[in-house]
Design a protein around this motif. Structure first.
Motif, PDB file in Angstrom:
ATOM      1  N   VAL A   1       0.868  -1.172   0.000  1.00 13.99           N
ATOM      2  CA  VAL A   1       0.000   0.000   0.000  1.00 13.99           C
ATOM      3  C   VAL A   1       0.903   1.218   0.000  1.00 13.99           C
ATOM      4  CG1 VAL A   1      -1.669   1.314   1.358  1.00 13.99           C
ATOM      5  CG2 VAL A   1      -1.855  -1.176   1.228  1.00 13.99           C
ATOM      6  N   ASP A   2       0.694   2.130  -0.948  1.00 10.43           N
ATOM      7  CA  ASP A   2       1.425   3.397  -0.946  1.00 10.43           C
ATOM      8  C   ASP A   2       0.776   4.285   0.111  1.00 10.43           C
ATOM      9  OD1 ASP A   2       2.162   6.177  -1.569  1.00 10.43           O
ATOM     10  OD2 ASP A   2       3.110   5.303  -3.342  1.00 10.43           O
ATOM     11  N   CYS A   3       1.580   4.743   1.056  1.00 12.57           N
ATOM     12  CA  CYS A   3       1.030   5.512   2.178  1.00 12.57           C
ATOM     13  C   CYS A   3       1.435   6.984   2.116  1.00 12.57           C
ATOM     14  CB  CYS A   3       1.414   4.871   3.512  1.00 12.57           C
ATOM     15  SG  CYS A   3       3.145   4.429   3.709  1.00 12.57           S
ATOM     16  N   GLY A   4       1.466   7.537   0.911  1.00 14.22           N
ATOM     17  CA  GLY A   4       1.668   8.972   0.800  1.00 14.22           C
ATOM     18  C   GLY A   4       2.922   9.418   0.074  1.00 14.22           C
ATOM     19  N   SER A   5       3.460   8.582  -0.834  1.00 12.42           N
ATOM     20  CA  SER A   5       4.640   8.998  -1.604  1.00 12.42           C
ATOM     21  C   SER A   5       4.289  10.269  -2.356  1.00 12.42           C
ATOM     22  CB  SER A   5       5.038   7.903  -2.600  1.00 12.42           C
ATOM     23  OG  SER A   5       5.272   6.686  -1.930  1.00 12.42           O
ATOM     24  N   LYS A   6       4.973  11.370  -2.026  1.00  5.72           N
ATOM     25  CA  LYS A   6       4.665  12.665  -2.637  1.00  5.72           C
ATOM     26  C   LYS A   6       5.733  13.066  -3.653  1.00  5.72           C
ATOM     27  CE  LYS A   6       3.894  17.495  -1.674  1.00  5.72           C
ATOM     28  NZ  LYS A   6       4.442  18.602  -0.973  1.00  5.72           N
ATOM     29  N   ASP A   7       7.002  12.947  -3.248  1.00  5.26           N
ATOM     30  CA  ASP A   7       8.104  13.404  -4.097  1.00  5.26           C
ATOM     31  C   ASP A   7       8.727  12.274  -4.915  1.00  5.26           C
ATOM     32  OD1 ASP A   7       7.715  15.974  -3.332  1.00  5.26           O
ATOM     33  OD2 ASP A   7       9.484  16.132  -2.052  1.00  5.26           O
ATOM     34  N   GLY A   8       8.060  11.133  -4.960  1.00  3.91           N
ATOM     35  CA  GLY A   8       8.534  10.010  -5.748  1.00  3.91           C
ATOM     36  C   GLY A   8       7.392   9.064  -6.035  1.00  3.91           C
ATOM     37  N   SER A   9       7.638   8.111  -6.926  1.00  2.00           N
ATOM     38  CA  SER A   9       6.624   7.089  -7.208  1.00  2.00           C
ATOM     39  C   SER A   9       7.297   5.717  -7.153  1.00  2.00           C
ATOM     40  CB  SER A   9       5.946   7.320  -8.552  1.00  2.00           C
ATOM     41  OG  SER A   9       6.882   7.320  -9.596  1.00  2.00           O
ATOM     42  N   ILE A  10       6.680   4.821  -6.401  1.00  2.00           N
ATOM     43  CA  ILE A  10       7.228   3.480  -6.220  1.00  2.00           C
ATOM     44  C   ILE A  10       6.918   2.636  -7.445  1.00  2.00           C
ATOM     45  CG2 ILE A  10       7.162   1.395  -4.801  1.00  2.00           C
ATOM     46  CD1 ILE A  10       6.125   3.182  -2.494  1.00  2.00           C
TER      47      ILE A  10
ATOM     48  N   VAL B   1       4.333  -3.264   8.582  1.00  2.00           N
ATOM     49  CA  VAL B   1       5.600  -2.542   8.467  1.00  2.00           C
ATOM     50  C   VAL B   1       5.358  -1.347   7.558  1.00  2.00           C
ATOM     51  CG1 VAL B   1       7.943  -2.595   7.515  1.00  2.00           C
ATOM     52  CG2 VAL B   1       7.133  -4.493   8.914  1.00  2.00           C
ATOM     53  N   LYS B   2       5.747  -0.181   8.046  1.00  2.00           N
ATOM     54  CA  LYS B   2       5.627   1.069   7.286  1.00  2.00           C
ATOM     55  C   LYS B   2       7.036   1.605   7.086  1.00  2.00           C
ATOM     56  CE  LYS B   2       3.721   5.730   7.868  1.00  2.00           C
ATOM     57  NZ  LYS B   2       2.909   6.544   8.798  1.00  2.00           N
ATOM     58  N   TRP B   3       7.439   1.793   5.810  1.00  2.00           N
ATOM     59  CA  TRP B   3       8.797   2.218   5.478  1.00  2.00           C
ATOM     60  C   TRP B   3       8.726   3.526   4.696  1.00  2.00           C
ATOM     61  CZ3 TRP B   3      12.712  -1.847   6.064  1.00  2.00           C
ATOM     62  CH2 TRP B   3      14.013  -1.374   5.880  1.00  2.00           C
ATOM     63  N   GLU B   4       9.380   4.547   5.228  1.00  2.00           N
ATOM     64  CA  GLU B   4       9.400   5.866   4.582  1.00  2.00           C
ATOM     65  C   GLU B   4      10.827   6.232   4.186  1.00  2.00           C
ATOM     66  OE1 GLU B   4       5.962   7.976   7.354  1.00  2.00           O
ATOM     67  OE2 GLU B   4       8.066   8.431   7.737  1.00  2.00           O
ATOM     68  N   LEU B   5      10.942   6.956   3.080  1.00  2.00           N
ATOM     69  CA  LEU B   5      12.207   7.583   2.707  1.00  2.00           C
ATOM     70  C   LEU B   5      11.905   9.057   2.453  1.00  2.00           C
ATOM     71  CD1 LEU B   5      15.244   7.001   2.181  1.00  2.00           C
ATOM     72  CD2 LEU B   5      14.660   6.974  -0.265  1.00  2.00           C
TER      73      LEU B   5
ATOM     74  N   ASN C   1      12.069  16.946   4.087  1.00  2.00           N
ATOM     75  CA  ASN C   1      11.212  16.085   4.911  1.00  2.00           C
ATOM     76  C   ASN C   1       9.904  15.697   4.221  1.00  2.00           C
ATOM     77  OD1 ASN C   1      12.796  15.434   7.104  1.00  2.00           O
ATOM     78  ND2 ASN C   1      12.234  17.288   8.208  1.00  2.00           N
ATOM     79  N   GLN C   2       9.937  15.627   2.895  1.00  2.00           N
ATOM     80  CA  GLN C   2       8.797  15.135   2.118  1.00  2.00           C
ATOM     81  C   GLN C   2       9.068  13.685   1.741  1.00  2.00           C
ATOM     82  OE1 GLN C   2       5.942  17.001   1.536  1.00  2.00           O
ATOM     83  NE2 GLN C   2       6.979  18.388   2.951  1.00  2.00           N
ATOM     84  N   LEU C   3       8.005  12.917   1.540  1.00  2.00           N
ATOM     85  CA  LEU C   3       8.146  11.494   1.262  1.00  2.00           C
ATOM     86  C   LEU C   3       8.549  11.218  -0.189  1.00  2.00           C
ATOM     87  CD1 LEU C   3       5.012  10.168   3.178  1.00  2.00           C
ATOM     88  CD2 LEU C   3       7.405   9.888   3.840  1.00  2.00           C
ATOM     89  N   LEU C   4       9.773  10.694  -0.357  1.00  2.00           N
ATOM     90  CA  LEU C   4      10.158  10.161  -1.661  1.00  2.00           C
ATOM     91  C   LEU C   4       9.371   8.881  -1.903  1.00  2.00           C
ATOM     92  CD1 LEU C   4      13.983  10.762  -1.452  1.00  2.00           C
ATOM     93  CD2 LEU C   4      12.477  11.672  -3.225  1.00  2.00           C
TER      94      LEU C   4
END
Length: 150
Positions: free
Chosen positions: A26-35, A127-131, A136-139
């Motif tokens: 589940v994408d949980c808010g990727s703003k500055d990137g796309s998985i 498990v929630k993994w952020e980069l 401080n925006q989500l890649l």
């Protein structure tokens, strides 16, 4: 001797690929990137069974929508909608397979380890993994269900 090694290498390569199938996430808010893809190895089925005392390989392929001088990972175990910080060996994304500075419209492979300590309780969680980028925006941000087991 070399020809006899080829079938063995093919079998080993196929086995390694089977262990690293792309996960449903589940994408949980990727703003500055796309998985593009998330792999956890070994995790042949979902939810991932994470065995205590074992370390798992994480590989996330993503495209950046921004430029960033740095990146920092944060990992959580989400239980009953509460994020509990989960330590990882290397939180610096620029030391985890990403060549910094991160450039807009480039693709990256983020590589890290997820150690599951023996003293962790046996339980099901997310498990929630952020980069995060240097603003401080989500890649990227992704979630998967796991079960910690003995």
């Amino acid at each position: 001797m070399v020809p006899s090694l080829l079938p063995l290498l093919l079998v080993l390569g196929t086995a390694a690929t089977a262990l690293a199938e792309p996960l449903r996430f589940v994408d949980c808010g990727s703003k500055d990137g796309s998985i593009r893809e998330v792999n956890v190895s070994p995790c042949p089925t979902q939810p991932c069974l994470l065995h205590k005392g074992t370390s798992y390989s994480i590989n996330v392929t993503f495209a950046s929508k921004t430029e960033s001088q740095s990146s920092k990972a944060r990992v959580y175990g989400e239980m009953m909608h509460v994020d509990v910080p989960f330590p990882i060996p290397e939180p610096d994304g620029c030391k985890s397979g990403i060549k910094c500075p991160i450039q807009k419209d480039h693709s990256y492979s983020y590589l890290n380890k997820l150690p599951v300590k023996s003293e962790y309780p046996s339980l099901k969680l997310i498990v929630k993994w952020e980069l995060l980028d240097d603003q401080n925006q989500l890649l990227f941000c992704w979630k998967i269900p796991v079960e910690i087991t003995s």
